[in-house]
Design a protein around this motif. Structure first.
Motif, PDB file in Angstrom:
ATOM      1  N   ASN A  17      27.437 -48.164  -0.430  1.00 46.89           N
ATOM      2  CA  ASN A  17      27.611 -49.274   0.778  1.00 46.89           C
ATOM      3  C   ASN A  17      27.906 -48.649   2.244  1.00 46.89           C
ATOM      4  N   LYS A  18      27.440 -47.476   2.395  1.00 43.74           N
ATOM      5  CA  LYS A  18      27.694 -46.778   3.595  1.00 43.74           C
ATOM      6  C   LYS A  18      26.710 -45.898   4.238  1.00 43.74           C
ATOM      7  N   LYS A  19      26.990 -45.320   5.382  1.00 44.51           N
ATOM      8  CA  LYS A  19      25.837 -44.701   5.733  1.00 44.51           C
ATOM      9  C   LYS A  19      26.333 -43.216   6.033  1.00 44.51           C
ATOM     10  N   TYR A  20      25.397 -42.199   5.972  1.00 49.41           N
ATOM     11  CA  TYR A  20      25.856 -40.543   6.108  1.00 49.41           C
ATOM     12  C   TYR A  20      25.217 -39.898   7.105  1.00 49.41           C
ATOM     13  N   PRO A  21      25.778 -40.024   8.423  1.00 43.49           N
ATOM     14  CA  PRO A  21      25.189 -39.494   9.470  1.00 43.49           C
ATOM     15  C   PRO A  21      24.736 -37.900   9.225  1.00 43.49           C
ATOM     16  N   THR A  22      25.808 -36.952   8.578  1.00 45.97           N
ATOM     17  CA  THR A  22      25.413 -35.770   8.004  1.00 45.97           C
ATOM     18  C   THR A  22      25.120 -35.766   6.545  1.00 45.97           C
ATOM     19  N   PHE A  23      24.064 -35.051   6.117  1.00 47.86           N
ATOM     20  CA  PHE A  23      23.661 -34.896   4.894  1.00 47.86           C
ATOM     21  C   PHE A  23      22.831 -33.623   4.442  1.00 47.86           C
ATOM     22  N   LYS A  24      23.689 -32.483   4.489  1.00 42.40           N
ATOM     23  CA  LYS A  24      23.182 -31.276   4.561  1.00 42.40           C
ATOM     24  C   LYS A  24      23.392 -30.673   3.012  1.00 42.40           C
ATOM     25  N   ALA A  25      22.359 -30.443   2.362  1.00 46.58           N
ATOM     26  CA  ALA A  25      22.638 -29.821   0.924  1.00 46.58           C
ATOM     27  C   ALA A  25      22.964 -28.431   1.045  1.00 46.58           C
ATOM     28  N   THR A  26      24.004 -27.925   0.440  1.00 47.16           N
ATOM     29  CA  THR A  26      24.598 -26.604   0.426  1.00 47.16           C
ATOM     30  C   THR A  26      24.171 -25.672  -0.839  1.00 47.16           C
ATOM     31  N   GLU A  27      24.282 -25.999  -1.920  1.00 49.71           N
ATOM     32  CA  GLU A  27      24.004 -25.483  -3.081  1.00 49.71           C
ATOM     33  C   GLU A  27      23.453 -26.352  -4.083  1.00 49.71           C
ATOM     34  N   TYR A  28      22.754 -25.621  -5.268  1.00 56.26           N
ATOM     35  CA  TYR A  28      22.340 -26.513  -6.190  1.00 56.26           C
ATOM     36  C   TYR A  28      22.149 -25.768  -7.447  1.00 56.26           C
ATOM     37  N   MET A  29      21.797 -26.372  -8.561  1.00 54.09           N
ATOM     38  CA  MET A  29      21.422 -25.802  -9.787  1.00 54.09           C
ATOM     39  C   MET A  29      20.288 -26.608 -10.376  1.00 54.09           C
ATOM     40  N   SER A  30      19.574 -26.500 -11.330  1.00 49.00           N
ATOM     41  CA  SER A  30      18.515 -27.251 -11.788  1.00 49.00           C
ATOM     42  C   SER A  30      18.582 -27.072 -13.387  1.00 49.00           C
ATOM     43  N   GLN A  31      18.258 -28.104 -14.215  1.00 47.83           N
ATOM     44  CA  GLN A  31      17.885 -28.086 -15.691  1.00 47.83           C
ATOM     45  C   GLN A  31      16.802 -28.854 -15.984  1.00 47.83           C
TER      46      GLN A  31
END
Length: 103
Positions: free
Chosen positions: A37-51
């Motif tokens: 229930n909030k907005k995210y003006p910044t939304f930058k993916a920095t790292e990840y992993m996958s399965q």
């Protein structure tokens, strides 16, 4: 010495986010905003992993403010199932130093 063999069904090593990963995060942003229930003006993916499971789980660290991060678990079904990306789980109040791990 050979490279380590990934565990079958286990998550990959953590990698730097790519444009493809940012696109995946962007597609589930509205799901997170609705749940929190909030907005995210910044939304930058920095790292990840996958399965790889019966589809793919993506664990993505996303910067939402200067030192405020969220960890997302996004499920991508197999192509023939033709389903939208789903925000399976998430963790808030994370920092840049928090390790991205299976959850």
């Amino acid at each position: 010495m050979s490279a380590p063999v990934p565990t079958l069904g286990g998550p990959s090593e953590v990698k730097r986010a790519t444009a493809e990963i940012q696109a995946i995060a962007d597609k589930v942003k509205s799901q997170l905003e609705e749940k929190e229930n909030k907005k995210y003006p910044t939304f930058k993916a920095t790292e990840y992993m996958s399965q790889v499971v019966a589809g793919t789980n993506y664990f993505i660290k996303v910067q939402v403010a200067d030192d405020d991060f969220v960890h997302l678990r996004v499920f991508e079904s197999l192509p023939h199932e033709n389903k939208a990306l789903a925000l399976s789980n998430y963790q808030t109040n994370k920092t840049k130093q928090d390790e991205l791990a299976y959850f």
